[in-house]
Structure formats: structure tokens, C-alpha cells
Scaffold this motif. Structure first.
Motif, PDB file in Angstrom:
ATOM      1  N   GLY A   1      10.304 -27.087-118.170  1.00 47.03           N
ATOM      2  CA  GLY A   1      10.750 -25.867-118.838  1.00 47.03           C
ATOM      3  C   GLY A   1      10.563 -24.685-117.921  1.00 47.03           C
ATOM      4  O   GLY A   1      11.050 -24.669-116.797  1.00 47.03           O
ATOM      5  N   SER A   2       9.820 -23.689-118.378  1.00 41.02           N
ATOM      6  CA  SER A   2       9.585 -22.505-117.550  1.00 41.02           C
ATOM      7  C   SER A   2       8.279 -22.590-116.764  1.00 41.02           C
ATOM      8  O   SER A   2       7.964 -21.696-115.982  1.00 41.02           O
ATOM      9  CB  SER A   2       9.556 -21.257-118.436  1.00 41.02           C
ATOM     10  N   ILE A   3       7.524 -23.661-116.959  1.00 41.45           N
ATOM     11  CA  ILE A   3       6.250 -23.843-116.261  1.00 41.45           C
ATOM     12  C   ILE A   3       6.517 -24.563-114.948  1.00 41.45           C
ATOM     13  O   ILE A   3       7.192 -25.592-114.916  1.00 41.45           O
ATOM     14  CB  ILE A   3       5.266 -24.665-117.110  1.00 41.45           C
ATOM     15  N   GLY A   4       5.982 -24.041-113.862  1.00 42.57           N
ATOM     16  CA  GLY A   4       6.161 -24.675-112.565  1.00 42.57           C
ATOM     17  C   GLY A   4       4.856 -24.749-111.817  1.00 42.57           C
ATOM     18  O   GLY A   4       3.941 -23.955-112.042  1.00 42.57           O
ATOM     19  N   CYS A   5       4.757 -25.720-110.927  1.00 38.06           N
ATOM     20  CA  CYS A   5       3.569 -25.837-110.095  1.00 38.06           C
ATOM     21  C   CYS A   5       3.953 -26.464-108.761  1.00 38.06           C
ATOM     22  O   CYS A   5       4.924 -27.199-108.660  1.00 38.06           O
ATOM     23  CB  CYS A   5       2.467 -26.634-110.781  1.00 38.06           C
ATOM     24  N   VAL A   6       3.181 -26.166-107.747  1.00 38.60           N
ATOM     25  CA  VAL A   6       3.406 -26.678-106.403  1.00 38.60           C
ATOM     26  C   VAL A   6       2.362 -27.751-106.142  1.00 38.60           C
ATOM     27  O   VAL A   6       1.163 -27.525-106.298  1.00 38.60           O
ATOM     28  CB  VAL A   6       3.285 -25.552-105.358  1.00 38.60           C
ATOM     29  N   VAL A   7       2.834 -28.932-105.740  1.00 38.51           N
ATOM     30  CA  VAL A   7       1.938 -30.065-105.515  1.00 38.51           C
ATOM     31  C   VAL A   7       2.038 -30.496-104.054  1.00 38.51           C
ATOM     32  O   VAL A   7       3.126 -30.844-103.590  1.00 38.51           O
ATOM     33  CB  VAL A   7       2.323 -31.258-106.425  1.00 38.51           C
ATOM     34  N   PRO A   8       0.923 -30.489-103.299  1.00 34.80           N
ATOM     35  CA  PRO A   8       0.955 -30.979-101.932  1.00 34.80           C
ATOM     36  C   PRO A   8       1.008 -32.503-101.923  1.00 34.80           C
ATOM     37  O   PRO A   8       0.377 -33.163-102.751  1.00 34.80           O
ATOM     38  CB  PRO A   8      -0.353 -30.467-101.324  1.00 34.80           C
ATOM     39  N   MET A   9       1.777 -33.062-101.030  1.00 32.58           N
ATOM     40  CA  MET A   9       1.932 -34.517-100.935  1.00 32.58           C
ATOM     41  C   MET A   9       0.931 -35.078 -99.916  1.00 32.58           C
ATOM     42  O   MET A   9       1.318 -35.530 -98.846  1.00 32.58           O
ATOM     43  CB  MET A   9       3.360 -34.864-100.517  1.00 32.58           C
ATOM     44  N   HIS A  10      -0.338 -35.017-100.254  1.00 30.25           N
ATOM     45  CA  HIS A  10      -1.391 -35.553 -99.398  1.00 30.25           C
ATOM     46  C   HIS A  10      -2.070 -36.694-100.131  1.00 30.25           C
ATOM     47  O   HIS A  10      -2.059 -36.759-101.357  1.00 30.25           O
ATOM     48  CB  HIS A  10      -2.420 -34.468 -99.069  1.00 30.25           C
ATOM     49  N   ARG A  11      -2.680 -37.597 -99.391  1.00 29.74           N
ATOM     50  CA  ARG A  11      -3.359 -38.739-100.019  1.00 29.74           C
ATOM     51  C   ARG A  11      -4.534 -38.285-100.867  1.00 29.74           C
ATOM     52  O   ARG A  11      -4.745 -38.771-101.957  1.00 29.74           O
ATOM     53  CB  ARG A  11      -3.862 -39.714 -98.967  1.00 29.74           C
ATOM     54  N   GLU A  12      -5.317 -37.361-100.354  1.00 22.30           N
ATOM     55  CA  GLU A  12      -6.494 -36.881-101.071  1.00 22.30           C
ATOM     56  C   GLU A  12      -6.392 -35.376-101.267  1.00 22.30           C
ATOM     57  O   GLU A  12      -5.914 -34.663-100.388  1.00 22.30           O
ATOM     58  CB  GLU A  12      -7.764 -37.190-100.278  1.00 22.30           C
ATOM     59  N   LEU A  13      -6.830 -34.921-102.430  1.00 20.14           N
ATOM     60  CA  LEU A  13      -6.855 -33.490-102.725  1.00 20.14           C
ATOM     61  C   LEU A  13      -8.289 -33.064-102.979  1.00 20.14           C
ATOM     62  O   LEU A  13      -9.068 -33.799-103.573  1.00 20.14           O
ATOM     63  CB  LEU A  13      -6.030 -33.188-103.980  1.00 20.14           C
ATOM     64  N   LYS A  14      -8.609 -31.872-102.547  1.00 18.54           N
ATOM     65  CA  LYS A  14      -9.933 -31.331-102.844  1.00 18.54           C
ATOM     66  C   LYS A  14      -9.979 -30.960-104.323  1.00 18.54           C
ATOM     67  O   LYS A  14      -8.951 -30.763-104.967  1.00 18.54           O
ATOM     68  CB  LYS A  14     -10.212 -30.107-101.991  1.00 18.54           C
ATOM     69  N   VAL A  15     -11.176 -30.867-104.857  1.00 21.72           N
ATOM     70  CA  VAL A  15     -11.366 -30.577-106.273  1.00 21.72           C
ATOM     71  C   VAL A  15     -10.756 -29.231-106.639  1.00 21.72           C
ATOM     72  O   VAL A  15     -10.088 -29.093-107.667  1.00 21.72           O
ATOM     73  CB  VAL A  15     -12.869 -30.606-106.627  1.00 21.72           C
ATOM     74  N   GLY A  16     -10.934 -28.236-105.809  1.00 19.24           N
ATOM     75  CA  GLY A  16     -10.395 -26.918-106.082  1.00 19.24           C
ATOM     76  C   GLY A  16      -8.875 -26.901-106.080  1.00 19.24           C
ATOM     77  O   GLY A  16      -8.244 -26.197-106.874  1.00 19.24           O
ATOM     78  N   THR A  17      -8.265 -27.688-105.190  1.00 22.61           N
ATOM     79  CA  THR A  17      -6.808 -27.780-105.138  1.00 22.61           C
ATOM     80  C   THR A  17      -6.272 -28.425-106.402  1.00 22.61           C
ATOM     81  O   THR A  17      -5.313 -27.938-107.008  1.00 22.61           O
ATOM     82  CB  THR A  17      -6.368 -28.596-103.906  1.00 22.61           C
ATOM     83  N   LEU A  18      -6.891 -29.510-106.822  1.00 21.59           N
ATOM     84  CA  LEU A  18      -6.482 -30.184-108.052  1.00 21.59           C
ATOM     85  C   LEU A  18      -6.660 -29.266-109.259  1.00 21.59           C
ATOM     86  O   LEU A  18      -5.788 -29.194-110.132  1.00 21.59           O
ATOM     87  CB  LEU A  18      -7.279 -31.470-108.253  1.00 21.59           C
ATOM     88  N   SER A  19      -7.755 -28.537-109.287  1.00 22.33           N
ATOM     89  CA  SER A  19      -8.002 -27.602-110.381  1.00 22.33           C
ATOM     90  C   SER A  19      -6.917 -26.523-110.427  1.00 22.33           C
ATOM     91  O   SER A  19      -6.435 -26.155-111.497  1.00 22.33           O
ATOM     92  CB  SER A  19      -9.376 -26.964-110.201  1.00 22.33           C
ATOM     93  N   GLY A  20      -6.507 -26.029-109.269  1.00 27.96           N
ATOM     94  CA  GLY A  20      -5.452 -25.022-109.199  1.00 27.96           C
ATOM     95  C   GLY A  20      -4.111 -25.548-109.677  1.00 27.96           C
ATOM     96  O   GLY A  20      -3.365 -24.855-110.372  1.00 27.96           O
ATOM     97  N   ILE A  21      -3.797 -26.800-109.322  1.00 30.28           N
ATOM     98  CA  ILE A  21      -2.551 -27.419-109.767  1.00 30.28           C
ATOM     99  C   ILE A  21      -2.543 -27.550-111.285  1.00 30.28           C
ATOM    100  O   ILE A  21      -1.557 -27.237-111.947  1.00 30.28           O
ATOM    101  CB  ILE A  21      -2.359 -28.796-109.097  1.00 30.28           C
ATOM    102  N   LEU A  22      -3.653 -28.013-111.850  1.00 30.19           N
ATOM    103  CA  LEU A  22      -3.737 -28.175-113.304  1.00 30.19           C
ATOM    104  C   LEU A  22      -3.653 -26.830-114.011  1.00 30.19           C
ATOM    105  O   LEU A  22      -3.055 -26.722-115.074  1.00 30.19           O
ATOM    106  CB  LEU A  22      -5.023 -28.906-113.682  1.00 30.19           C
ATOM    107  N   LYS A  23      -4.232 -25.800-113.412  1.00 25.03           N
ATOM    108  CA  LYS A  23      -4.181 -24.458-114.005  1.00 25.03           C
ATOM    109  C   LYS A  23      -2.747 -23.928-114.004  1.00 25.03           C
ATOM    110  O   LYS A  23      -2.289 -23.353-114.989  1.00 25.03           O
ATOM    111  CB  LYS A  23      -5.103 -23.518-113.235  1.00 25.03           C
TER     112      LYS A  23
END
Length: 59
Positions: free
Chosen positions: A24-46
Motif C-alpha cells: 500500500g502506502s507503506i514502504g521500506c528499504v531492505v539490504p540484500m545481505h546474508r546477515e543483518l545487524k540488530v539495529g538494521t533489522l529493527s529499523g526495517i521493522l519500524k
């Protein structure tokens, strides 16, 4: 990225190693890396507006 797809997000475009996903109108940017740091994952979920519990259910 698979968990977001299960939650209804669709990959809209990609530039390099980053994919923009939308639902819908919600968008997020996801890096295509094997492992993500906790802060990066938290930012994606936010950005996606997803609670950590919902995300863990779909992983």
C-alpha cells in the motif's frame, strides 16, 4: 525479505544490493545481505510498521 513477502509486501525496485518493498502506502528499504545487524533489522521493522513478535512468527 521472505518474511516481508509473507506479510504482503512486494518488491518494487532494486538498486545495487538494496530492495524497496511496498505494501500500500507503506514502504521500506531492505539490504540484500546474508546477515543483518540488530539495529538494521529493527529499523526495517519500524519502517514497515511490523511488531517484532509478528516478524518472528513469519521467519
Amino acid at each position: 525479505m521472505r518474511a516481508l513477502e509473507k506479510l504482503g509486501f512486494v518488491a518494487v525496485r532494486q538498486r545495487g544490493s538494496h530492495v524497496v518493498m511496498r505494501k500500500g502506502s507503506i514502504g521500506c528499504v531492505v539490504p540484500m545481505h546474508r546477515e543483518l545487524k540488530v539495529g538494521t533489522l529493527s529499523g526495517i521493522l519500524k519502517q514497515a510498521g511490523i511488531a517484532a513478535d509478528d516478524f518472528l512468527r513469519w521467519c
